[in-house]
Design an enzyme around this catalytic site. Structure first.
Site, short mmCIF file in Angstrom:
data_model
loop_
_atom_site.label_atom_id
_atom_site.label_comp_id
_atom_site.label_asym_id
_atom_site.label_seq_id
_atom_site.Cartn_x
_atom_site.Cartn_y
_atom_site.Cartn_z
N LYS A 1 0.84 -1.21 0.00
CA LYS A 1 0.00 0.00 0.00
C LYS A 1 0.87 1.25 0.00
CE LYS A 1 -0.06 -0.21 4.98
NZ LYS A 1 -0.76 -0.63 6.18
N TYR B 1 15.90 31.91 4.17
CA TYR B 1 14.80 32.80 4.55
C TYR B 1 14.93 33.30 5.98
CZ TYR B 1 12.20 31.49 0.37
OH TYR B 1 11.79 31.30 -0.91
C1 LIG Z 1 -0.05 -1.49 6.96
C2 LIG Z 1 -0.68 -2.66 7.52
C3 LIG Z 1 0.09 -3.78 7.88
C4 LIG Z 1 1.59 -3.81 7.86
O1 LIG Z 1 2.10 -3.16 8.97
P1 LIG Z 1 3.69 -3.03 9.23
O2 LIG Z 1 3.82 -2.55 10.59
O3 LIG Z 1 4.17 -2.07 8.21
O4 LIG Z 1 4.23 -4.39 9.00
C5 LIG Z 1 -0.58 -4.92 8.30
N1 LIG Z 1 -1.94 -4.94 8.34
C6 LIG Z 1 -2.70 -3.88 8.02
C7 LIG Z 1 -4.18 -3.99 8.11
C8 LIG Z 1 -2.10 -2.69 7.60
O5 LIG Z 1 -2.86 -1.65 7.29
#
Ligand SMILES: *Cc1c(COP(=O)(O)O)cnc(C)c1O
Length: 820
Positions: free
Chosen positions: A489, A715
């Protein structure tokens, strides 16, 4: 039947306790250990190794592909009725090593063995560049220097060669003896002794002693004088030759070093006589590697004028394959630094893995210095292209053109690079993966300039080997039948979608998960066939979701009912969904009290099939919350039991994210969801040496100026100069994802290995670094974070977590993928 040493009879007599030979006429050309990289199946001997995966599991698949010869350590294969040859041994890796050592004994030409903490591959490749004019050389492909890589390298020794160069790398005591027996070097080169792999040894001296074992029988031993200064024992070798930048008692002593803008002139005393060479490098590591090479050339009695001439022509070694964006939505792999069968094979395997475009094109020059007759050589190349399903070949050079007939694919040929360029139009290439593979003389950089997209000089470089290493690390923590879902994702945590997904698919993860339907659709377009879960399926995107065969996460009755009504308009027989249970995170999911109603609805809609039921841990990395984690797990187990009873079938159950995998083995259940760990970071285990951060964010210096005390930078005049200073402006700002909170000396970057602070305010597209006292010039590279200056450190400084920093790197920063 002649009794060749590569006949299956000879090999089975050498290795086997027990054999089952159904075809005694087999001749072995290739040794293989990876079922995905078989090129010449009928002449391959496959060693079923037991590593991350059990090689034996792939035997039926390999037999289907036409592989006929196997070395196994499981007796059952000798009973089965397969039409193949099986050799039973105790340990398949040892057997492969033994076979290579035996093969080595048949050749009497010089073999150069190289080891050391750094520079092994560079020295090997440079020696190849320097010596391939007068020799047919066999050498280790890439960095094949391990317990597995060395036997595979040595197996390449053949009658047409007259010199071999192999590297040996060790990470633990007692590994060198094995490698020494296989390589049996006649000339030994110790590049240097540094800190690499220190952790496997009790002290530096032990590591040195272990390394020196490689040289115990060499005629000549070449080393840097200082490396062995405090070594009290007898040095290896009948004869020794040392070089040094500081010690005038060395055999080759560099008394003068003149650095110019792009080259260095080295003047050395050898046998009390002065010699000068010029090399096209200025950094210290390259200079030292050159000195190792120079010593070898002296040992081989190359005339000085030749040495001088060839050293000037040395070319940098690009050890890694990089994927870059090309024109017209192409992807380009530029590997045009050398061209021989071994490296072509590696590059083609990399090309084969690329699924992002429907078409694969190879631009290939004549292959230099192979020692094999043209007809035979290009027949092998043609087999390679066929096995990798390359669509289009552009051959450049008279030799490859003369063998045009053997290639059975879409093809065209040109006499030289210039005539290809005359015919070049932008429109010729679109939506394809192009591999550029040419010998140096063909100057393929002229082609790469035309087909690679110009990049904004800030790049996020992603190391795909690291990704694989991390994946295997977590796999090793799982029971063999626990499935693995890789979380890709948010653009794979900022690392890029299909490039990462394609590697994961190749390495056989079970599932992928994305946040939105669009991301999943993109992956399908890129050729990803794995099942994909979508965590936030918008109702408006159902159409695309169903078309792309994506599997939604269903987290409440609203979205479930929407899906049911949507599917009514289709004639769907079975649609796979994933049920999210809220066990305490309180983000998305059905609560335990909803389950009866859920069962009723699902039973009324049997075309909806529950593929998995899962929950998400709120504090898997936190020991203080382990009680809460246990409660979450218990709840999920109660809910899934109820669901299984109510639905009458079972499904995959999962709850662990990265930290959960590390800290809660009891909660792995049927599948785990690996996210951040893939990218080399695990919040449960800080500084885990077995994980490799895979991202390097880098940029360049655009301007340097000298400022006096009292002047100010950026800045609001917030960067105050208190002494004469050098200030470098770099091409990176908060619009790229570098937080403004890192201004005013808070953030640091690496310039030529030195940490330097950010001075003044971070601007939108730029910022300034105080590089006072650090050797650097405009256009030099600047590291924002890598495996040394880590993203966790950056995150800590601005009070956030690595997830936010990684996903915050703006999309305008080009991603480059490297593969070692
Ligand atoms: C992002 C996510 C993960 C992975 O989590 P990590 O800590 O990056 O391993 C697992 N399950 C769900 C539902 C997530 O949204």
């Amino acid at each position: 039947m002649p009794y060749f040493s590569n006949s299956i009879q000879y090999i089975s007599n050498l290795l086997g306790q027990k054999t089952l030979l159904s075809d005694e006429t087999s001749i072995i050309e290739v040794l293989a250990i990876d079922s995905r990289k078989i090129i010449n199946p009928s002449q391959t001997l496959f060693f079923a190794l037991k590593g991350q995966r059990n090689g034996h599991d792939f035997i039926p698949e390999l037999i289907e592909k036409g592989v006929k010869n196997f070395v196994v350590s499981e007796e059952k294969w000798l009973k089965k009725v397969y039409d193949a040859n099986f050799i039973l041994v105790n340990d398949t890796l040892k057997a492969m090593q033994q076979l290579a050592a035996d093969h080595r004994k048949q050749f009497t030409y010089p073999v150069i063995g190289i080891t050391g903490s750094n520079g092994k591959t560079i020295v090997k490749e440079w020696l190849f560049q320097l010596l391939s004019v007068d020799h047919h050389i066999v050498r280790s492909p890439k960095s094949y220097n391990s317990q597995i890589g060395v036997p595979l390298s040595v197996w390449q020794l053949n009658d047409t060669a007259d010199l071999a160069i192999f590297e040996a790398g060790i990470s633990q005591p007692n590994e060198m003896d094995t490698l020494t027996a296989i390589i049996q070097p006649t000339i030994g080169v110790l590049t240097n002794i540094g800190a690499a792999h220190d952790e496997g040894f009790t002290n530096r001296a032990q590591k040195l002693e272990e390394k020196l074992k490689l040289f115990k029988d060499v005629g000549l031993f070449i080393f840097q004088k200082e490396d062995l200064k405090s070594f009290k024992k007898q040095l290896p070798g009948k004869q020794q030759f040392s070089w040094s930048l500081v010690d005038n008692s060395a055999d080759l002593f560099v008394e003068k070093m003149e650095r110019k803008t792009n080259s260095t002139k080295l003047t050395a005393l050898i046998n009390a006589k002065e010699f000068s060479i010029e090399i096209p490098f200025i950094d210290e590591a390259s200079i030292k590697n050159v000195l190792s090479c120079w010593s070898v050339l002296l040992a081989l009695e190359l005339p000085f004028e030749q040495i001088k001439h060839r050293m000037k022509e040395l070319a940098p070694i690009e050890m890694r394959l990089k994927l870059r964006n090309g024109i017209n939505n192409c992807t380009v792999i530029n590997d045009s630094y050398n061209s021989d069968l071994g490296s072509l094979e590696i590059a083609i395997n990399f090309l084969k893995q690329q699924q992002q475009h429907p078409r694969k094109t190879l631009i290939l020059s004549d292959i230099a210095q192979s020692g094999i007759p043209s007809t035979e050589l290009y027949k092998k190349v043609a087999e390679l292209l066929a096995s990798a399903k390359i669509d289009h070949l552009i051959g450049i050079g008279p030799e490859i053109a003369s063998q045009a007939g053997v290639f059975k694919l879409d093809k065209e040929f040109y006499a030289d690079t210039a005539s290809f360029l005359e015919n070049f139009t932008n429109a010729r290439f679109s939506n394809e993966t192009i591999l550029l593979k040419g010998a140096r003389a063909f100057e393929f950089e002229q082609i790469s300039k035309l087909i690679e997209q110009k990049v904004h000089e800030t790049v996020f470089e992603i190391n795909l080997n690291g990704l694989i290493q991390n994946l295997n690390y977590y796999k090793s923590k799982l029971e063999p039948d626990t499935k693995l879902m890789a979380m890709v994702k948010a653009f794979s945590y900022g690392s890029g979608s299909f490039e990462i997904a394609s590697v994961l698919q190749y390495h056989k993860v079970d599932y992928l998960a994305v946040a939105y339907v669009d991301e999943g659709v993109e992956l399908r377009k890129g050729g990803i066939k794995l099942p994909i879960m979508v965590m936030s399926p918008d109702v408006s995107a159902f159409e695309g979701m169903v078309k792309a065969n994506l599997e939604p996460e269903i987290y409440n009755f609203r979205i479930l009912n929407e899906l049911i009504s949507f599917l009514l308009t289709r004639n769907t027989k079975e649609y796979r969904i994933h049920l999210k249970i809220d066990t305490g995170m309180h983000r998305l999911g059905f609560l335990e009290e909803n389950i009866d109603k859920l069962i009723t609805i699902l039973n009324e809609n049997r075309h909806i099939r529950v593929a998995s039921v899962f929950s998400h841990l709120a504090a898997s990395e936190d020991a203080a919350e382990d009680g809460f984690t246990q409660k979450q797990l218990d709840t999920l187990l109660r809910v899934t039991q109820k669901l299984e009873l109510g639905l009458g079938y079972s499904f995959i159950k999962h709850i662990c994210n990265t930290a959960g995998i590390s800290r809660h083995p009891e909660a792995h259940l049927d599948m785990v969801r690996l996210g951040l760990g893939l990218y080399g970071i695990d919040s449960a285990v800080k500084n885990n040496r077995q994980l490799q951060p895979i991202g390097t964010l880098k940029t360049t210096i655009t301007q340097i100026k000298e400022l006096e005390a009292g002047e100010t930078v950026s800045y609001n005049r917030r960067g105050i100069i208190t002494q004469h200073s050098r200030i470098a402006t770099v091409k990176l700002g908060y619009a790229d994802g570098y937080s403004r909170k890192l201004g005013y000396g808070n953030g640091e970057m690496l310039v030529n290995g030195h940490r330097v602070p950010v001075i003044g305010t971070v601007c939108m597209d730029m910022l300034m670094l105080d590089v006072t006292g650090v050797e650097c010039k405009e256009t030099d590279e600047v590291i924002v974070f890598n495996d040394e200056l880590r993203v966790e450190e950056l995150a800590d400084k601005i009070g956030t977590i690595p997830y936010e920093v990684l996903t915050g790197i703006s999309q305008r920063v080009k991603r480059i993928y490297v593969y070692e």
